[in-house]
Write a protein that holds these residues in place. Structure first.
Motif, PDB file in Angstrom:
ATOM      1  N   PRO A 281       0.821  -1.215   0.000  1.00  0.00           N
ATOM      2  CA  PRO A 281       0.000   0.000   0.000  1.00  0.00           C
ATOM      3  C   PRO A 281       0.851   1.259   0.000  1.00  0.00           C
ATOM      4  CG  PRO A 281      -0.846  -1.593   1.581  1.00  0.00           C
ATOM      5  CD  PRO A 281       0.474  -2.119   1.106  1.00  0.00           C
ATOM      6  N   GLY A 282       0.517   2.155  -0.927  1.00  0.00           N
ATOM      7  CA  GLY A 282       1.245   3.415  -1.011  1.00  0.00           C
ATOM      8  C   GLY A 282       2.415   3.400  -1.972  1.00  0.00           C
ATOM      9  N   MET A 283       2.752   2.226  -2.536  1.00  0.00           N
ATOM     10  CA  MET A 283       3.844   2.132  -3.500  1.00  0.00           C
ATOM     11  C   MET A 283       3.271   1.782  -4.870  1.00  0.00           C
ATOM     12  SD  MET A 283       7.395  -0.078  -3.343  1.00  0.00           S
ATOM     13  CE  MET A 283       7.921   0.815  -1.875  1.00  0.00           C
ATOM     14  N   TYR A 284       3.616   2.583  -5.866  1.00  0.00           N
ATOM     15  CA  TYR A 284       3.032   2.458  -7.198  1.00  0.00           C
ATOM     16  C   TYR A 284       4.110   2.155  -8.249  1.00  0.00           C
ATOM     17  CZ  TYR A 284      -1.031   4.791  -5.074  1.00  0.00           C
ATOM     18  OH  TYR A 284      -2.109   5.112  -4.277  1.00  0.00           O
ATOM     19  N   LEU A 285       3.667   1.575  -9.358  1.00  0.00           N
ATOM     20  CA  LEU A 285       4.544   1.315 -10.499  1.00  0.00           C
ATOM     21  C   LEU A 285       4.073   2.124 -11.692  1.00  0.00           C
ATOM     22  CD1 LEU A 285       4.917  -2.578 -10.430  1.00  0.00           C
ATOM     23  CD2 LEU A 285       6.543  -0.885  -9.554  1.00  0.00           C
ATOM     24  N   ALA A 286       5.022   2.611 -12.490  1.00  0.00           N
ATOM     25  CA  ALA A 286       4.675   3.363 -13.693  1.00  0.00           C
ATOM     26  C   ALA A 286       5.656   3.030 -14.804  1.00  0.00           C
ATOM     27  CB  ALA A 286       4.688   4.867 -13.416  1.00  0.00           C
ATOM     28  N   GLY A 287       5.144   2.843 -16.011  1.00  0.00           N
ATOM     29  CA  GLY A 287       6.017   2.641 -17.172  1.00  0.00           C
ATOM     30  C   GLY A 287       6.368   1.194 -17.440  1.00  0.00           C
ATOM     31  N   VAL A 288       7.461   1.014 -18.163  1.00  0.00           N
ATOM     32  CA  VAL A 288       7.831  -0.303 -18.681  1.00  0.00           C
ATOM     33  C   VAL A 288       8.199  -1.294 -17.588  1.00  0.00           C
ATOM     34  CG1 VAL A 288       8.569   0.600 -20.901  1.00  0.00           C
ATOM     35  CG2 VAL A 288      10.210   0.488 -19.028  1.00  0.00           C
ATOM     36  N   VAL A 289       8.507  -0.834 -16.387  1.00  0.00           N
ATOM     37  CA  VAL A 289       8.839  -1.742 -15.292  1.00  0.00           C
ATOM     38  C   VAL A 289       7.673  -2.675 -14.977  1.00  0.00           C
ATOM     39  CG1 VAL A 289       8.054  -0.223 -13.446  1.00  0.00           C
ATOM     40  CG2 VAL A 289       9.916  -1.841 -13.008  1.00  0.00           C
ATOM     41  N   CYS A 290       6.474  -2.301 -15.385  1.00  0.00           N
ATOM     42  CA  CYS A 290       5.280  -3.102 -15.085  1.00  0.00           C
ATOM     43  C   CYS A 290       5.253  -4.424 -15.860  1.00  0.00           C
ATOM     44  CB  CYS A 290       4.014  -2.317 -15.422  1.00  0.00           C
ATOM     45  SG  CYS A 290       3.819  -0.789 -14.493  1.00  0.00           S
ATOM     46  N   GLY A 291       6.026  -4.541 -16.917  1.00  0.00           N
ATOM     47  CA  GLY A 291       5.930  -5.702 -17.793  1.00  0.00           C
ATOM     48  C   GLY A 291       6.783  -6.887 -17.410  1.00  0.00           C
ATOM     49  N   GLY A 292       7.619  -6.771 -16.391  1.00  0.00           N
ATOM     50  CA  GLY A 292       8.510  -7.871 -16.054  1.00  0.00           C
ATOM     51  C   GLY A 292       9.464  -8.176 -17.196  1.00  0.00           C
ATOM     52  N   LEU A 293       9.613  -9.449 -17.529  1.00  0.00           N
ATOM     53  CA  LEU A 293      10.493  -9.835 -18.631  1.00  0.00           C
ATOM     54  C   LEU A 293       9.918  -9.477 -19.988  1.00  0.00           C
ATOM     55  CD1 LEU A 293      11.894 -13.325 -17.531  1.00  0.00           C
ATOM     56  CD2 LEU A 293      13.181 -11.194 -17.811  1.00  0.00           C
ATOM     57  N   ASP A 294       8.611  -9.247 -20.053  1.00  0.00           N
ATOM     58  CA  ASP A 294       7.990  -8.878 -21.324  1.00  0.00           C
ATOM     59  C   ASP A 294       8.163  -7.379 -21.535  1.00  0.00           C
ATOM     60  OD1 ASP A 294       6.599  -8.728 -23.647  1.00  0.00           O
ATOM     61  OD2 ASP A 294       4.736  -9.578 -22.870  1.00  0.00           O
ATOM     62  N   THR A 295       9.362  -6.992 -21.934  1.00  0.00           N
ATOM     63  CA  THR A 295       9.682  -5.572 -22.071  1.00  0.00           C
ATOM     64  C   THR A 295       9.081  -4.949 -23.322  1.00  0.00           C
ATOM     65  OG1 THR A 295      11.791  -6.194 -23.095  1.00  0.00           O
ATOM     66  CG2 THR A 295      11.803  -5.762 -20.727  1.00  0.00           C
ATOM     67  N   HIS A 296       8.426  -5.751 -24.161  1.00  0.00           N
ATOM     68  CA  HIS A 296       7.758  -5.205 -25.348  1.00  0.00           C
ATOM     69  C   HIS A 296       6.308  -4.824 -25.061  1.00  0.00           C
ATOM     70  CE1 HIS A 296      11.087  -6.187 -28.007  1.00  0.00           C
ATOM     71  NE2 HIS A 296      11.143  -7.385 -27.467  1.00  0.00           N
ATOM     72  N   LEU A 297       5.874  -5.030 -23.821  1.00  0.00           N
ATOM     73  CA  LEU A 297       4.472  -4.778 -23.490  1.00  0.00           C
ATOM     74  C   LEU A 297       4.164  -3.302 -23.314  1.00  0.00           C
ATOM     75  CD1 LEU A 297       1.720  -6.056 -22.773  1.00  0.00           C
ATOM     76  CD2 LEU A 297       2.497  -6.166 -20.388  1.00  0.00           C
ATOM     77  N   TRP A 298       5.071  -2.580 -22.654  1.00  0.00           N
ATOM     78  CA  TRP A 298       4.838  -1.172 -22.343  1.00  0.00           C
ATOM     79  C   TRP A 298       5.878  -0.290 -23.027  1.00  0.00           C
ATOM     80  CZ3 TRP A 298       0.358  -0.058 -20.285  1.00  0.00           C
ATOM     81  CH2 TRP A 298      -0.280  -0.994 -19.467  1.00  0.00           C
ATOM     82  N   PHE A 299       5.405   0.850 -23.541  1.00  0.00           N
ATOM     83  CA  PHE A 299       6.257   1.850 -24.176  1.00  0.00           C
ATOM     84  C   PHE A 299       5.903   3.218 -23.584  1.00  0.00           C
ATOM     85  CE2 PHE A 299       5.369  -1.545 -27.160  1.00  0.00           C
ATOM     86  CZ  PHE A 299       6.623  -1.905 -27.622  1.00  0.00           C
ATOM     87  N   ILE A 300       6.620   4.239 -23.999  1.00  0.00           N
ATOM     88  CA  ILE A 300       6.276   5.588 -23.533  1.00  0.00           C
ATOM     89  C   ILE A 300       4.837   5.913 -23.925  1.00  0.00           C
ATOM     90  CG2 ILE A 300       6.785   8.053 -23.757  1.00  0.00           C
ATOM     91  CD1 ILE A 300       9.702   7.284 -24.314  1.00  0.00           C
ATOM     92  N   GLU A 301       4.479   5.574 -25.161  1.00  0.00           N
ATOM     93  CA  GLU A 301       3.191   6.034 -25.686  1.00  0.00           C
ATOM     94  C   GLU A 301       1.996   5.374 -24.997  1.00  0.00           C
ATOM     95  OE1 GLU A 301       2.023   3.619 -29.582  1.00  0.00           O
ATOM     96  OE2 GLU A 301       3.841   4.772 -29.866  1.00  0.00           O
TER      97      GLU A 301
END
Length: 323
Positions: A281-301
């Protein structure tokens, strides 16, 4: 006591800062390298897949003279966003620990200690390369990062991989006079390669300008040669440099140390997709770190929306606490 401490000064970290600033919240952004450190470490000739409007943050227009902006234009844009909005960013200040203190957090960096009500992790994935785990990978001639093609002129270069970074390296070094050999684990060039680049590499392979081994893997590296496992057996070829464009990964050890749950298969961190809040609680994730090993899942856009989602949730929690 800060309202928010943001770890990571990349585009999404800056977007979180802009959203926090708009909401009137106090915050600091800590970045262990230079401003937008990952973008700075991109190849000097790199061109984005996305158009400039898809890279904008905080509603600040990104004007580019090209359809797809390049690395230097992006650095200029994000630097001006940070400076013009006077974002409180502390550069070259690596976070070494985050601990809970009641409902708040104590964040320790290499320089000082901070106290904050909420924490946003926007640490990306570009700082840790995925290793080949083969003999000779520790030789200086093996590179996981690439800056400029001129360095490899008139050299025997092996490029490992078939995604955008590998194909860019193969084509650029070839055009500067390198003898390029491409080693691809699959049976074709990745479909994720930029649509205006993929025909180029396919044609260079067909005409024999670049030698490609598909369904193959690099087996060993030595000072003047490498071994490649191919469908026809192991071969040995002369080599001066190996460009291991095998991808990168988030700092899973850091996430686990903080107490964020990770899946066993792809190390995807646990978070609420509606608020981006983790199991802590109180700790958030933002950006490509959310994808784990699947680094193609999240981009800037497609991850810049995380900033608004997070700040909206934090603001609502602050209001509920006050009432």
């Amino acid at each position: 006591m800060l309202d928010i401490l943001i770890i990571g000064g990349g585009p999404i970290g800056l977007a979180c800062g802009l959203a926090a600033q708009k909401a009137g919240l106090s915050f600091v952004i800590l970045e262990k390298g230079c401003l937008v450190n990952s973008l700075y470490n991109y190849p000097a000739t790199m061109t984005f897949f996305s158009t400039s409007d898809r890279l904008e943050i905080g509603g600040v227009p990104f004007i580019s003279i090209n359809k797809q902006p390049n690395r230097n234009e992006a650095l200029e844009y994000y630097r001006r966003v940070a400076l013009d909005n006077k974002l409180p960013i502390k550069l070259f200040e690596e976070v070494t620990g985050v601990e809970r203190n009641g409902d708040n957090f104590v964040i320790t960096s290499c320089k000082q200690t901070y106290h904050s009500r909420k924490v946003i992790l926007s640490t990306g994935f570009y700082d840790i390369a995925v290793n080949l785990d083969i003999p000779g990978e520790d030789l200086p001639k093996v590179k996981h990062y690439y800056k400029d093609p001129h360095f490899y002129a008139m050299q025997n270069v092996v490029v490992v991989g078939s995604s955008n970074s590998a194909i860019d390296v193969a084509l650029e070094t070839y055009r500067k006079g390198a003898k390029v050999t491409l080693v691809v684990r699959g049976d074709e060039v990745s479909n994720r390669v930029k649509y205006w680049v993929r025909p180029d590499i396919i044609n260079r392979i067909k005409e024999g300008s670049i030698k490609a081994y598909f369904n193959s893997n690099l087996a060993a590296v030595r000072e003047t040669e490498v071994d490649i496992n191919t469908p026809d057996g192991r071969i040995t070829i002369p080599n001066d440099f190996v460009m291991a464009m095998t991808g990168y990964k988030p700092n899973f050890e850091f996430l686990a140390k903080l107490g964020i749950h990770l899946t066993k298969d792809k190390f995807v961190p646990e978070y609420n997709p509606e608020t981006m809040e983790t199991n802590l609680p109180g700790m958030y994730l933002a950006g490509v770190v959310c994808g784990g090993l699947d680094t193609h899942l999240w981009f800037i856009e497609n991850s810049r929306i995380h900033a608004e989602m997070i700040i909206e949730d934090i603001t609502a929690k602050f209001q509920n606490h006050q009432s």
